[in-house]
Design an enzyme around this catalytic site. Structure first.
Site, PDB file in Angstrom:
ATOM      1  N   SER A 174       0.871  -1.163   0.000  1.00  0.00           N
ATOM      2  CA  SER A 174       0.000   0.000   0.000  1.00  0.00           C
ATOM      3  C   SER A 174       0.910   1.215   0.000  1.00  0.00           C
ATOM      4  O   SER A 174       1.768   1.353   0.878  1.00  0.00           O
ATOM      5  CB  SER A 174      -0.894  -0.018   1.239  1.00  0.00           C
ATOM      6  OG  SER A 174      -1.883   0.965   1.115  1.00  0.00           O
ATOM      7  N   GLU A 175       0.753   2.097  -0.996  1.00  0.00           N
ATOM      8  CA  GLU A 175       1.807   3.091  -1.229  1.00  0.00           C
ATOM      9  C   GLU A 175       1.867   4.196  -0.182  1.00  0.00           C
ATOM     10  O   GLU A 175       2.766   5.017  -0.212  1.00  0.00           O
ATOM     11  CB  GLU A 175       1.703   3.673  -2.644  1.00  0.00           C
ATOM     12  CG  GLU A 175       0.489   4.522  -2.943  1.00  0.00           C
ATOM     13  CD  GLU A 175      -0.654   3.705  -3.557  1.00  0.00           C
ATOM     14  OE1 GLU A 175      -0.672   2.474  -3.381  1.00  0.00           O
ATOM     15  OE2 GLU A 175      -1.523   4.326  -4.194  1.00  0.00           O
ATOM     16  N   ASN A 176       0.929   4.218   0.763  1.00  0.00           N
ATOM     17  CA  ASN A 176       1.107   5.147   1.877  1.00  0.00           C
ATOM     18  C   ASN A 176       2.148   4.636   2.869  1.00  0.00           C
ATOM     19  O   ASN A 176       2.519   5.339   3.795  1.00  0.00           O
ATOM     20  CB  ASN A 176      -0.234   5.420   2.580  1.00  0.00           C
ATOM     21  CG  ASN A 176      -0.941   4.169   3.025  1.00  0.00           C
ATOM     22  OD1 ASN A 176      -0.950   3.151   2.334  1.00  0.00           O
ATOM     23  ND2 ASN A 176      -1.531   4.214   4.200  1.00  0.00           N
TER      24      ASN A 176
END
Lengths: 232, 218
Positions: free
Chosen positions: B45-47
């Protein structure tokens, strides 16, 4: 090396009209809630805010937008905010949308003392307009400059009086990169401890990057999308 | 014709054991439900998370633990957390094996538009431009035609681009198609009950059909 200030009002001292601020967080996760409240109360205006998102109507940077304190937003994604959209479409608010990785890495570059980075994000799109393109090993990259921010305001889970910070779960997000990137960095933490209480092996942001720190109060930690599954 | 779950189910078959996968918002998120339990797959998840798990049980939501769609999620054993710069670092460095995302338009040379409708939608690109510029293996999950009935598989995108020459495969409610390196959508599979004729009619860009096109197995 004691960097402790009494609270958010003292922490934001020196933030003046027209300045550029970085604000940590992703969506509503890991927001410096206390400092945002203090900024709203202070009435400081004409701010340029670098933050991945712009909050929602009644939380986060949305509160500053409502008070018309923001002149320009530099963000990667600004949905979920009707007041933002209204100000944008009416021309009251200037907005620069940039890719999320570019945003993060321009912060990183500032914290690492590098003037620019090269990234393929945005090549062939409107993001590339007016920017220098360099070809490395057969692939095009955009030159993107390190950010310059007068203040970076971040939220951490734990911090010590020397400014060392530890974040919790995905609330690390932009906080850890922005903490490194401000000319002055303000950290609000959920728990402020004495030097020696944080294991140096697990410090995420070394205190050298942090100038002011305080223990925040009354964190709401609002959830943007509450998704759950039922227990069988 | 496939529904959204069907598209997600078909895409899940593209995932291989040992993959690190980034799932975009919308149909791609559903793909997680169809990864076989026997496979070792890590979701990014790119966060700032590797090892994303399912939604939490009611009452166990944690505001500090969300995915890139801002949904409350859980972390599986073996998860790791990192900041946003490192997150896109591993994307740029091609450590993520597969990226699945939605699109408004894809062109026959693999350009993708999915972030902006001038005058209508100005939400921003989020991490999409970074992902499509760096990922080597990009699958688009989308409807074949838009709400007005116009093809989303075009000779050239009409909307502002997110990235160029990047999409490798497209799965729609009608078909599975490869985007060929030299340009063109190569029809690989038909959705159950869909004829080649229907796919031709729904595709505005150059469509390449060789021999019999099998019905997809999902």
């Amino acid at each position: 090396m004691n960097k402790v200030v009494s609270g958010a009002d003292e922490a934001i001292r020196g933030i003046a009209d027209g300045m550029t601020l970085m604000l940590g967080g992703f969506g509503l996760c890991g927001l410096p809630e206390n400092c945002i409240a203090a900024l709203v109360k202070s009435g400081v205006k004409e701010l340029t805010c670098i933050s991945n998102n712009a909050g929602v109507d009644d939380f986060g940077i949305g509160l500053m937008l409502k008070q018309r304190q923001v002149k320009k937003m530099i963000s990667s994604y600004v949905g979920e905010n009707a007041e933002f959209e209204r100000q944008l479409l009416s021309g009251e608010l200037e907005v620069e949308l940039i890719p999320q990785g570019t945003l993060a890495t321009r912060c990183m570059a500032a914290g690492y003392g590098m003037p620019a980075i090269f990234t393929p994000a945005g090549i062939g799109t409107e993001v590339a307009i007016g920017k220098e393109v360099r070809n490395f090993n057969g692939k095009d990259y955009l030159m993107e400059l390190a950010f310059e921010a007068d203040f970076a305001i971040v939220k951490a889970w734990k911090g010590d009086t020397m400014g060392n910070l530890i974040y919790r779960n995905t609330a690390r997000n932009f906080n850890a990169v922005m903490a490194m990137a401000g000319k002055v960095t303000i950290a609000e933490v959920e728990e402020l401890v004495e030097p020696g209480e944080l294991d140096p092996n697990f410090v995420h942001t070394p205190g050298i990057y942090v100038h002011r720190i305080f223990e925040g109060t009354g964190y709401e930690k609002r959830i943007e999308q509450r998704t759950v599954r039922k227990k069988d | 014709m496939l529904d959204k779950q069907g598209i997600a189910k078909r895409i899940a078959r593209e995932i291989k054991d040992g993959y690190y996968v980034n799932l975009g918002i919308g149909i791609p998120t559903l793909v997680a439900n169809y990864i076989p339990e026997t496979m070792d797959v890590v979701l990014q998840s790119e966060n700032g998370l590797l090892g994303m798990g399912p939604f939490p049980f009611e009452g166990e939501e944690d505001p500090d633990t969300i995915n890139a769609g801002k949904q409350t999620i859980t972390m599986l054993p073996g998860s790791s957390i990192f900041d946003s710069a490192m997150s896109f670092g591993m994307i740029r460095a091609k450590k993520v094996n597969l990226t699945i995302l939605g699109a408004m338009e894809v062109s026959e040379n693999g350009d993708i538009a999915n972030w902006k409708i001038p005058g209508k939608m100005v939400k921003g690109m989020g991490g999409a431009m970074d992902l499509v510029a760096s990922a080597e293996n990009i699958i688009v999950a989308m409807q074949h035609v838009n709400k007005a009935g116009e093809s989303k598989l075009l000779p050239e995108c009409t909307l502002p681009l997110t990235g160029i020459n990047c999409v490798k495969k497209i799965v729609t409610e009608l078909a599975v198609l490869d985007v060929l390196p030299g340009g063109g959508f190569k029809l690989l599979e038909r959705a159950p009950g869909i004829s080649v004729e229907e796919i031709i009619n729904a595709t505005a860009g150059k469509l390449i059909i060789e021999g019999d096109v099998p019905e997809m197995v999902i």
